[in-house]
Motif scaffolding. Sequence first.
Motif, PDB file in Angstrom:
ATOM      1  N   GLN A 170       0.831  -1.208   0.000  1.00  0.00           N
ATOM      2  CA  GLN A 170       0.000   0.000   0.000  1.00  0.00           C
ATOM      3  C   GLN A 170       0.864   1.256   0.000  1.00  0.00           C
ATOM      4  O   GLN A 170       0.641   2.203  -0.758  1.00  0.00           O
ATOM      5  CB  GLN A 170      -0.931  -0.016   1.217  1.00  0.00           C
TER       6      GLN A 170
ATOM      7  N   LEU B  34      -7.260   0.681  -3.015  1.00  0.00           N
ATOM      8  CA  LEU B  34      -7.423   1.838  -2.126  1.00  0.00           C
ATOM      9  C   LEU B  34      -6.931   3.151  -2.704  1.00  0.00           C
ATOM     10  O   LEU B  34      -7.526   4.197  -2.486  1.00  0.00           O
ATOM     11  CB  LEU B  34      -6.725   1.546  -0.782  1.00  0.00           C
ATOM     12  N   GLN B  37      -4.361   6.369   0.920  1.00  0.00           N
ATOM     13  CA  GLN B  37      -5.156   6.072   2.111  1.00  0.00           C
ATOM     14  C   GLN B  37      -5.848   7.345   2.581  1.00  0.00           C
ATOM     15  O   GLN B  37      -5.195   8.357   2.810  1.00  0.00           O
ATOM     16  CB  GLN B  37      -4.247   5.534   3.223  1.00  0.00           C
ATOM     17  N   PRO B  38      -7.188   7.322   2.705  1.00  0.00           N
ATOM     18  CA  PRO B  38      -7.879   8.518   3.168  1.00  0.00           C
ATOM     19  C   PRO B  38      -7.553   8.811   4.635  1.00  0.00           C
ATOM     20  O   PRO B  38      -7.265   7.883   5.394  1.00  0.00           O
ATOM     21  CB  PRO B  38      -9.372   8.164   3.011  1.00  0.00           C
ATOM     22  N   THR B  40      -8.247   9.979   8.625  1.00  0.00           N
ATOM     23  CA  THR B  40      -9.251   9.714   9.669  1.00  0.00           C
ATOM     24  C   THR B  40     -10.009   8.412   9.467  1.00  0.00           C
ATOM     25  O   THR B  40     -11.217   8.336   9.690  1.00  0.00           O
ATOM     26  CB  THR B  40     -10.277  10.871   9.794  1.00  0.00           C
ATOM     27  N   LEU B  41      -9.309   7.370   9.032  1.00  0.00           N
ATOM     28  CA  LEU B  41      -9.946   6.053   8.928  1.00  0.00           C
ATOM     29  C   LEU B  41     -10.223   5.497  10.325  1.00  0.00           C
ATOM     30  O   LEU B  41      -9.520   5.835  11.286  1.00  0.00           O
ATOM     31  CB  LEU B  41      -9.026   5.086   8.200  1.00  0.00           C
ATOM     32  N   ALA B  42     -11.209   4.644  10.425  1.00  0.00           N
ATOM     33  CA  ALA B  42     -11.457   3.932  11.680  1.00  0.00           C
ATOM     34  C   ALA B  42     -10.220   3.117  12.045  1.00  0.00           C
ATOM     35  O   ALA B  42      -9.490   2.660  11.167  1.00  0.00           O
ATOM     36  CB  ALA B  42     -12.669   3.026  11.527  1.00  0.00           C
ATOM     37  N   GLN B  43     -10.004   2.938  13.354  1.00  0.00           N
ATOM     38  CA  GLN B  43      -8.815   2.238  13.820  1.00  0.00           C
ATOM     39  C   GLN B  43      -9.180   1.082  14.743  1.00  0.00           C
ATOM     40  O   GLN B  43     -10.172   1.150  15.471  1.00  0.00           O
ATOM     41  CB  GLN B  43      -7.879   3.192  14.595  1.00  0.00           C
ATOM     42  N   TRP B  56      -5.548  -0.057  10.745  1.00  0.00           N
ATOM     43  CA  TRP B  56      -6.853   0.290  10.164  1.00  0.00           C
ATOM     44  C   TRP B  56      -7.569  -0.946   9.636  1.00  0.00           C
ATOM     45  O   TRP B  56      -7.026  -1.672   8.793  1.00  0.00           O
ATOM     46  CB  TRP B  56      -6.657   1.275   9.015  1.00  0.00           C
ATOM     47  N   MET B  58      -9.675  -1.117   7.419  1.00  0.00           N
ATOM     48  CA  MET B  58      -9.803  -1.053   5.961  1.00  0.00           C
ATOM     49  C   MET B  58      -8.624  -1.729   5.258  1.00  0.00           C
ATOM     50  O   MET B  58      -8.766  -2.204   4.128  1.00  0.00           O
ATOM     51  CB  MET B  58      -9.933   0.400   5.500  1.00  0.00           C
TER      52      MET B  58
END
Lengths: 189, 76
Positions: A170, B34, B37-38, B40-43, B56, B58
């Motif tokens: 990534q 993806l 990576q955006p 404030t992703l959930a953690q 994350w 995601m």
Amino acid sequence: MWKYEKKLQYPVRVSRCDPYMAKLLLEQYGGADGELAAALRYLNQRYTIPPKVIGLLTDIGTEEFAHLEMIATMVYKLTKDATAEALRAAGLGDHYVNHGHALFYQNASGVPWTATYIQAKGDPIADLYEDIAAEEKARATYQWLIDMTDDVDLQDSLKFLREREVIHAQRFREAVEILKEDQEKKKFY
Amino acid sequence: MYSQERVYHPYVGPFDPCSPHTAKTYVLPPEVFLGFQPPTLAQFPPMEALRRGVLWPMLYSPYHGRGDRPEARDAE
């Protein structure tokens, strides 16, 4: 310059005596898509990559050495108490003749590591695309290794390492996007 | 979470020497889709993130072993 922490990145526990699995794990130790190749590839490419992604190669190259330690620990635990006879039965007789109980940088088939496994083309896109491919190949190798053992503790460590390959892939993909973005940006001075 | 596994069905010949696998699987991990990576992703909670190797959800990619090993797939 590095600072060394005297612990593994993630715990390694091996619950089954299985010297043959040690032989298979060598693919990630001294194989073409293994951790040694990864570390040396990134820590060498970083000198001739745009400054924005140098740090990424340094960080990931360093982490690959932490992974190398984990693989070494697995191999060592699986072979340290094996008799010569047990090693022979596991297909490691030729390894024992050459190296005794020592680890060596070779792949699962016993082919010694070679610098031809890695490349530095001095072209940022060529190098980063190679790095992405290397991470995806390492991820696949971990999948096949997980398939080859029933030891859930060993699988646990291998799943951690596999997930790290996902993250590295990534980040390398993002590095490519960073280099592309610079191109699209209309800079007026 | 969407499935990261894909299935295809290879050709099976009438004279194949070994009993055929009619379904083959492969993994499409999240980084394939993806892009950047955006923020404030959930953690995951910190301890869980350390265990999984990723912060994350995601970017978490489970792997339970190949589809031809059913006992391994029930493990998680």
